[in-house]
Design a protein around this motif. Structure first.
Motif, PDB file in Angstrom:
ATOM      1  N   VAL A 281       0.851  -1.184   0.000  1.00  0.00           N
ATOM      2  CA  VAL A 281       0.000   0.000   0.000  1.00  0.00           C
ATOM      3  C   VAL A 281       0.889   1.237   0.000  1.00  0.00           C
ATOM      4  O   VAL A 281       1.854   1.315   0.762  1.00  0.00           O
ATOM      5  N   ASP A 282       0.574   2.169  -0.902  1.00  0.00           N
ATOM      6  CA  ASP A 282       1.345   3.405  -0.984  1.00  0.00           C
ATOM      7  C   ASP A 282       0.440   4.567  -0.565  1.00  0.00           C
ATOM      8  O   ASP A 282      -0.279   5.123  -1.394  1.00  0.00           O
ATOM      9  N   PRO A 283       0.449   4.906   0.737  1.00  0.00           N
ATOM     10  CA  PRO A 283      -0.520   5.878   1.252  1.00  0.00           C
ATOM     11  C   PRO A 283      -0.332   7.255   0.650  1.00  0.00           C
ATOM     12  O   PRO A 283      -1.225   8.104   0.712  1.00  0.00           O
ATOM     13  N   SER A 284       0.836   7.513   0.040  1.00  0.00           N
ATOM     14  CA  SER A 284       1.071   8.844  -0.510  1.00  0.00           C
ATOM     15  C   SER A 284       0.349   9.035  -1.841  1.00  0.00           C
ATOM     16  O   SER A 284       0.205  10.153  -2.310  1.00  0.00           O
ATOM     17  N   THR A 309     -11.083   7.896   1.030  1.00  0.00           N
ATOM     18  CA  THR A 309      -9.998   7.890   0.058  1.00  0.00           C
ATOM     19  C   THR A 309      -9.516   6.457  -0.102  1.00  0.00           C
ATOM     20  O   THR A 309      -9.715   5.618   0.779  1.00  0.00           O
ATOM     21  N   LEU A 310      -8.927   6.194  -1.240  1.00  0.00           N
ATOM     22  CA  LEU A 310      -8.410   4.872  -1.535  1.00  0.00           C
ATOM     23  C   LEU A 310      -6.994   5.065  -2.069  1.00  0.00           C
ATOM     24  O   LEU A 310      -6.781   5.802  -3.038  1.00  0.00           O
ATOM     25  N   ALA A 311      -6.017   4.445  -1.369  1.00  0.00           N
ATOM     26  CA  ALA A 311      -4.617   4.611  -1.776  1.00  0.00           C
ATOM     27  C   ALA A 311      -4.218   3.484  -2.717  1.00  0.00           C
ATOM     28  O   ALA A 311      -4.876   2.450  -2.778  1.00  0.00           O
ATOM     29  N   ARG A 312      -3.153   3.713  -3.456  1.00  0.00           N
ATOM     30  CA  ARG A 312      -2.654   2.698  -4.380  1.00  0.00           C
ATOM     31  C   ARG A 312      -2.361   1.403  -3.626  1.00  0.00           C
ATOM     32  O   ARG A 312      -1.726   1.395  -2.568  1.00  0.00           O
ATOM     33  N   GLY A 313      -2.879   0.279  -4.185  1.00  0.00           N
ATOM     34  CA  GLY A 313      -2.625  -1.027  -3.592  1.00  0.00           C
ATOM     35  C   GLY A 313      -3.451  -1.332  -2.357  1.00  0.00           C
ATOM     36  O   GLY A 313      -3.257  -2.368  -1.726  1.00  0.00           O
ATOM     37  N   ALA A 471       0.450  -8.058  -6.691  1.00  0.00           N
ATOM     38  CA  ALA A 471       1.328  -8.060  -7.851  1.00  0.00           C
ATOM     39  C   ALA A 471       1.240  -6.752  -8.641  1.00  0.00           C
ATOM     40  O   ALA A 471       2.255  -6.226  -9.098  1.00  0.00           O
ATOM     41  N   ASP A 472       0.006  -6.209  -8.814  1.00  0.00           N
ATOM     42  CA  ASP A 472      -0.178  -5.050  -9.693  1.00  0.00           C
ATOM     43  C   ASP A 472      -0.280  -3.727  -8.945  1.00  0.00           C
ATOM     44  O   ASP A 472      -0.213  -2.671  -9.557  1.00  0.00           O
ATOM     45  N   GLY A 473      -0.510  -3.794  -7.646  1.00  0.00           N
ATOM     46  CA  GLY A 473      -0.733  -2.560  -6.903  1.00  0.00           C
ATOM     47  C   GLY A 473      -2.085  -1.942  -7.191  1.00  0.00           C
ATOM     48  O   GLY A 473      -2.310  -0.754  -6.966  1.00  0.00           O
ATOM     49  N   THR A 474      -3.024  -2.756  -7.714  1.00  0.00           N
ATOM     50  CA  THR A 474      -4.379  -2.265  -7.963  1.00  0.00           C
ATOM     51  C   THR A 474      -5.082  -2.043  -6.625  1.00  0.00           C
ATOM     52  O   THR A 474      -4.974  -2.870  -5.718  1.00  0.00           O
ATOM     53  N   ALA A 475      -5.811  -0.928  -6.538  1.00  0.00           N
ATOM     54  CA  ALA A 475      -6.605  -0.681  -5.330  1.00  0.00           C
ATOM     55  C   ALA A 475      -7.992  -1.268  -5.513  1.00  0.00           C
ATOM     56  O   ALA A 475      -8.519  -1.287  -6.631  1.00  0.00           O
ATOM     57  N   LEU A 476      -8.580  -1.766  -4.418  1.00  0.00           N
ATOM     58  CA  LEU A 476      -9.903  -2.393  -4.503  1.00  0.00           C
ATOM     59  C   LEU A 476     -10.897  -1.646  -3.620  1.00  0.00           C
ATOM     60  O   LEU A 476     -10.636  -1.424  -2.440  1.00  0.00           O
ATOM     61  N   LEU A 477     -12.017  -1.241  -4.230  1.00  0.00           N
ATOM     62  CA  LEU A 477     -13.148  -0.771  -3.443  1.00  0.00           C
ATOM     63  C   LEU A 477     -14.064  -1.980  -3.348  1.00  0.00           C
ATOM     64  O   LEU A 477     -14.716  -2.362  -4.319  1.00  0.00           O
ATOM     65  N   PHE A 478     -14.082  -2.629  -2.178  1.00  0.00           N
ATOM     66  CA  PHE A 478     -14.682  -3.952  -2.070  1.00  0.00           C
ATOM     67  C   PHE A 478     -15.971  -3.864  -1.254  1.00  0.00           C
ATOM     68  O   PHE A 478     -15.929  -3.634  -0.046  1.00  0.00           O
ATOM     69  N   ILE A 479     -17.098  -4.038  -1.950  1.00  0.00           N
ATOM     70  CA  ILE A 479     -18.398  -3.897  -1.285  1.00  0.00           C
ATOM     71  C   ILE A 479     -18.937  -5.264  -0.923  1.00  0.00           C
ATOM     72  O   ILE A 479     -18.984  -6.166  -1.763  1.00  0.00           O
ATOM     73  N   VAL A 485     -15.841 -11.786   5.126  1.00  0.00           N
ATOM     74  CA  VAL A 485     -15.060 -11.544   3.907  1.00  0.00           C
ATOM     75  C   VAL A 485     -14.250 -10.254   4.062  1.00  0.00           C
ATOM     76  O   VAL A 485     -13.058 -10.211   3.746  1.00  0.00           O
ATOM     77  N   ILE A 486     -14.904  -9.196   4.564  1.00  0.00           N
ATOM     78  CA  ILE A 486     -14.233  -7.905   4.741  1.00  0.00           C
ATOM     79  C   ILE A 486     -13.076  -8.047   5.745  1.00  0.00           C
ATOM     80  O   ILE A 486     -11.968  -7.559   5.515  1.00  0.00           O
ATOM     81  N   HIS A 487     -13.371  -8.733   6.843  1.00  0.00           N
ATOM     82  CA  HIS A 487     -12.352  -8.889   7.880  1.00  0.00           C
ATOM     83  C   HIS A 487     -11.134  -9.647   7.343  1.00  0.00           C
ATOM     84  O   HIS A 487      -9.987  -9.341   7.662  1.00  0.00           O
ATOM     85  N   HIS A 488     -11.426 -10.629   6.502  1.00  0.00           N
ATOM     86  CA  HIS A 488     -10.346 -11.430   5.947  1.00  0.00           C
ATOM     87  C   HIS A 488      -9.483 -10.625   4.985  1.00  0.00           C
ATOM     88  O   HIS A 488      -8.262 -10.704   4.998  1.00  0.00           O
ATOM     89  N   LEU A 489     -10.133  -9.827   4.122  1.00  0.00           N
ATOM     90  CA  LEU A 489      -9.440  -9.293   2.961  1.00  0.00           C
ATOM     91  C   LEU A 489      -9.029  -7.823   3.074  1.00  0.00           C
ATOM     92  O   LEU A 489      -7.958  -7.443   2.603  1.00  0.00           O
ATOM     93  N   ALA A 490      -9.903  -6.979   3.686  1.00  0.00           N
ATOM     94  CA  ALA A 490      -9.715  -5.532   3.550  1.00  0.00           C
ATOM     95  C   ALA A 490      -8.630  -4.999   4.478  1.00  0.00           C
ATOM     96  O   ALA A 490      -8.343  -5.573   5.525  1.00  0.00           O
ATOM     97  N   ASP A 491      -8.021  -3.852   4.066  1.00  0.00           N
ATOM     98  CA  ASP A 491      -7.081  -3.144   4.929  1.00  0.00           C
ATOM     99  C   ASP A 491      -7.831  -2.179   5.837  1.00  0.00           C
ATOM    100  O   ASP A 491      -7.591  -2.103   7.017  1.00  0.00           O
TER     101      ASP A 491
END
Lengths: 531, 306
Positions: A281-284, A309-313, A471-479, A485-491
């Motif tokens: 995660v790149d918070p900048s 806000t959603l940061a890279r990765g 691998a790609d640094g894609t950010a996910l908005l995960f609904i 599922v959220i607890h397992h995966l989300a930051d």
């Protein structure tokens, strides 16, 4: 006294179309004692529903049911005529199906539906039928039962509807209640209250046979669990033993695949607890920013001052129950819906309040994975065409890229010529992901991407998404409505309720120390696999 | 609740206006001259011709005639028949009841045929459904007059159960009504059967059976209402179609009615009568489709908005 249900060597076969007969249940044996709660757990195609329905002779019009013994309430149903079955149905065994919106006749009031059971089995007399119906609705804790009896299913909330369906199943006071996925389409708090209702029925002397795809749902209520797979019972035993000391590999796999707090940072599709690649995660670098979003639908304030806000990765989980506004937020983020107030920026680019023509060149930076990929695919397209559509390539380069993408999601060149209908649910979701990551987006909006999948397939898809973002640094908005599922995966997590963000922060903090009452309620309602 | 009803009435008015205009245009463009018809075999001089044209207002510009015609329609004035020299309302009024009687009975017959066949065959063995469906399709495809002639030759000429023609008593109504009802009943039956089978596949049908319901209780109390939804829309259109089918059937069975009035009027270019018939048909269509919409609200509570 003999068991209420005795099944010995049950086989159910359906005449298949071109592929030959389908052997849905292949020789299973089990019993259900009086007063017991037994759960049949399995994934789609395991034969669990067919087994349950065979007990009331409703396996299907073309099903061929054979058994050495199929006894319900002390009688062998082997030579049962239509008339015998009708006397059993409703009177000896009540059946509750998933989603009362379609399981109750939408053209009848719920009172008519419940009254029909009483009339069919001549319970009481016509003059007191309304009072009986009201009493039944009251017994399943429907508030204002007399008014509700006059309403139609679509006028009731999902929870009340399901209670009305249960009331109709227990109207003629059958000793056995069969519930097939009784809480599956419901919000987690409603699910918890319905499980309490079922537990209450059981305490009152009913025998329960539950069918579910979700081990966690039945864990808190069932005495014994039967695990089914491909028409066979692979393991059965007391719930505690199945949860803590599963003997069969498949049961172990099912348990490992359930996303929870404990599985965080580890692969779900592996029973050996291997860690997921560390996220970068790149918070900048903010890739998506929403400020003070508002959206009204008529008088309803569907989205009320939502900022994030959603940061890279990064993976930002948005959790909430139905009607909380989480899907509306997703549609605004996707630029499919204009907010009434507030702005969205994609990176540095203004994303809302601009004409679609200006948005279009940047659309490839923002991709979507939806709950039901089948309806987001053109059914006439092949997998190759579907995945290639957003790519800016021609000829051989294009095909190579499609194959590369398919291989990344665990498919391959063999799937190029297939059509969506020829794929399984998990394969379809993989194709949807391959299509979404093709243009190398900055942001992937995932709207309930695993809600329609079996738990083992869900595990593979969640692992895949975690791999891709690492691998790609894609950010996910995960609904998702699923806190596990959220607890397992989300930051980080955004908890939504009635259009507002009631709480947000790092997942571990929010879930361990919820500050808002609503978050605490959600967490308390979550069924847990207690070992 | 009020707004959709107003919108409904508004679109009904537009349909009626369109029908009136289309019929007017069609008749003006048709070959032949009204004055020729009226002169007939009588004395034919330019003076007489001019007199007739002036009496009927045919010498005025087409637009003026059209506006005048609409204005009078609005007041329920359909004018006088050129040929019969009686008010059009009287002519239609005297002939409308036999046709309405026939149409109503045919509607009742077709409903019984459609629901009966669909209930008996829905979800049954494939051969039975195929057989009944095949018979229905052949009847639907056969021209109305052929069915009428077949019925006549079997039940009137051979068996002598019903009169051959005329409108003396109720028995004279049976064969024409059956001839009209058969194709429509066959078509509706196909739609209802499909609807029944779709409803029987729904989860609520499984729930209903799990309560111990018999097959017929399930069909009558649950599935039929679901199957009626698509059938009602179609029925509205088909009953309107019955009126035009009645024109032919009335001729085959030698019955009085609007059929005779309409064909005579077209042959004679009796514009006021033709227009009145067209307007009547259009009005019936509007009424039927409005009724179909209301029936929808009656059948499906989900469409009633609070």
């Amino acid at each position: 006294m003999a068991a209420l249900v005795t099944v010995n060597d049950l086989h159910v076969t359906f005449p298949g179309g071109g592929t030959g007969p389908v052997h849905a249940v292949r020789g299973i044996s089990f019993t259900v004692e009086r007063g017991e709660c037994v759960a049949i757990v399995g994934e789609s195609g395991s034969g669990k529903s067919v087994t349950a329905r065979s007990l009331v002779g409703l396996a299907g019009p073309f099903a061929e049911v054979r058994a050495a013994a199929l006894e319900v309430d002390g009688r062998d149903t082997g030579g049962y005529t239509d008339r015998d079955w009708r006397r059993l149905r409703g009177r000896v065994a009540g059946l509750v199906l998933q989603d009362a919106l379609v399981s109750l006749d939408p053209l009848n009031t719920v009172g008519q539906e419940i009254g029909e059971v009483l009339r069919t089995h001549r319970v009481g007399v016509a003059a007191t039928r309304d009072a009986q119906v009201t009493a039944l609705l009251d017994a399943v804790h429907v508030p204002e039962p007399a008014e509700r009896a006059r309403q139609y299913p679509h006028q009731l909330s999902g929870g009340l509807r399901q209670r009305a369906l249960i009331a109709s199943a227990i109207a003629a006071d059958p000793p056995l209640l069969i519930a097939d996925e009784p809480t599956t389409a419901l919000d987690v708090t409603v699910q918890a209250s319905l499980l309490r209702l079922l537990a209450e029925r059981r305490a009152a002397g009913s025998t329960l046979l539950l069918v579910s795809h979700d081990l966690a749902v039945v864990a808190g209520i069932a005495d014994r669990v039967l695990v089914m797979r491909d028409g066979l019972i692979v393991e059965q035993g007391p719930t505690q033993r199945i949860l803590t000391a599963p003997e069969h590999d498949y049961t172990r796999m099912l348990l490992a695949a359930v996303p929870t707090a404990a599985s965080r940072g580890h692969r779900l599709s592996s029973t050996t607890r291997s860690p997921l690649p560390a996220p970068a995660v790149d918070p900048s670098r903010t890739v998506l920013r929403a400020d003070g979003l508002h959206k009204h639908f008529g008088t309803r304030h569907a989205v009320n001052d939502v900022t994030f806000t959603l940061a890279r990765g990064e993976i930002l989980g948005v959790v909430g129950e139905s009607g909380s506004g989480k899907t509306t937020v997703a549609r605004i983020a996707l630029g499919l819906l204009e907010p009434d107030g507030g702005t969205v920026h994609l990176g540095q680019t203004r994303w809302t309040g601009v004409p679609e023509r200006r948005r279009r060149p940047d659309r490839r930076r923002l991709q979507v994975v939806s709950q039901d990929p089948l309806s987001s695919f053109d059914p006439r397209y092949t997998v190759e065409k579907l995945v290639a559509e957003p790519l800016d390539l021609r000829g051989a380069a294009r095909r190579d890229r499609v194959v590369e993408l398919l291989e990344r999601v665990g498919l391959g060149a063999a799937h190029l010529r297939r059509h969506p209908r020829e794929l399984s649910g998990g394969q379809r979701q993989r194709v949807a992901i391959a299509r979404a990551v093709g243009p190398r987006p900055d942001v992937l909006v995932c709207d309930e991407p695993v809600s329609a999948l079996d738990v083992s397939v869900q595990a593979q898809v969640l692992d895949l998404l975690a791999d891709l973002r690492a691998a790609d640094g894609t950010a996910l908005l995960f609904i998702s409505h699923d806190l596990g599922v959220i607890h397992h995966l989300a930051d980080r997590v955004l908890v939504m309720h009635d259009g507002r963000v009631v709480e947000q922060g790092p997942v571990e903090d929010v879930f361990a120390r919820p500050e808002h009452q609503y978050t605490a309620t959600l967490l308390a309602a979550l069924p847990v696999l207690t070992g | 609740m009020l707004k959709p009803i107003l919108r409904r009435l508004g679109s009904g008015a537009v349909v009626l206006w369109a029908a009136a205009s289309a019929a007017y245009l069609a008749l003006r463009l048709a070959p032949g001259d009204t004055v020729d018809t009226l002169v007939g075999d009588g004395p034919d001089t330019p003076q007489i011709r001019a007199q007739i044209a002036r009496d009927l207002g045919l010498d005025r510009p087409a637009v003026v005639q059209y506006v005048d015609y609409l204005w009078r329609l609005l007041h329920g004035d359909f004018g006088r028949s050129y040929v019969l020299q009686r008010p059009v309302v009287d002519i239609i009024g005297s002939q409308v009841w036999p046709t309405v009687k026939l149409t109503l009975l045919a509607t009742a017959f077709s409903a019984v045929i459609a629901v009966g066949l669909a209930i008996v065959t829905a979800g049954r063995a494939r051969w039975l459904r195929g057989l009944v469906s095949g018979i229905e399709l052949s009847i639907v495809s056969a021209p109305g007059f052929l069915i009428g002639i077949l019925l006549l030759s079997v039940f009137s000429f051979q068996l002598g159960w019903f009169p051959v023609s005329g409108d003396r008593d109720a028995s004279a109504l049976v064969l024409p009504a059956v001839a009209l009802a058969l194709p429509i009943g066959g078509l509706l039956s196909q739609v209802i059967r499909e609807g029944l089978e779709r409803a029987l596949d729904e989860p609520f049908a499984v729930t209903a059976r799990a309560r111990g319901l018999t097959r017929s209780a399930l069909l009558w109390r649950h599935a039929l209402r679901h199957a009626l939804l698509p059938a009602v829309t179609l029925a509205g259109t088909l009953i309107g179609f019955l009126l035009s089918a009645a024109v032919i059937v009335e001729r085959v069975f030698g019955r009085p009615g609007l059929g005779e009035v309409a064909t005579e009027a077209v042959n004679n270019k009796d514009i006021p009568v033709v227009l009145a018939v067209v307007m009547l048909a259009a009005a019936i269509y509007v009424v039927l489709s409005t009724l179909a919409d209301l029936a929808y609200l009656l059948i499906d509570p989900r469409l009633r908005k609070g």
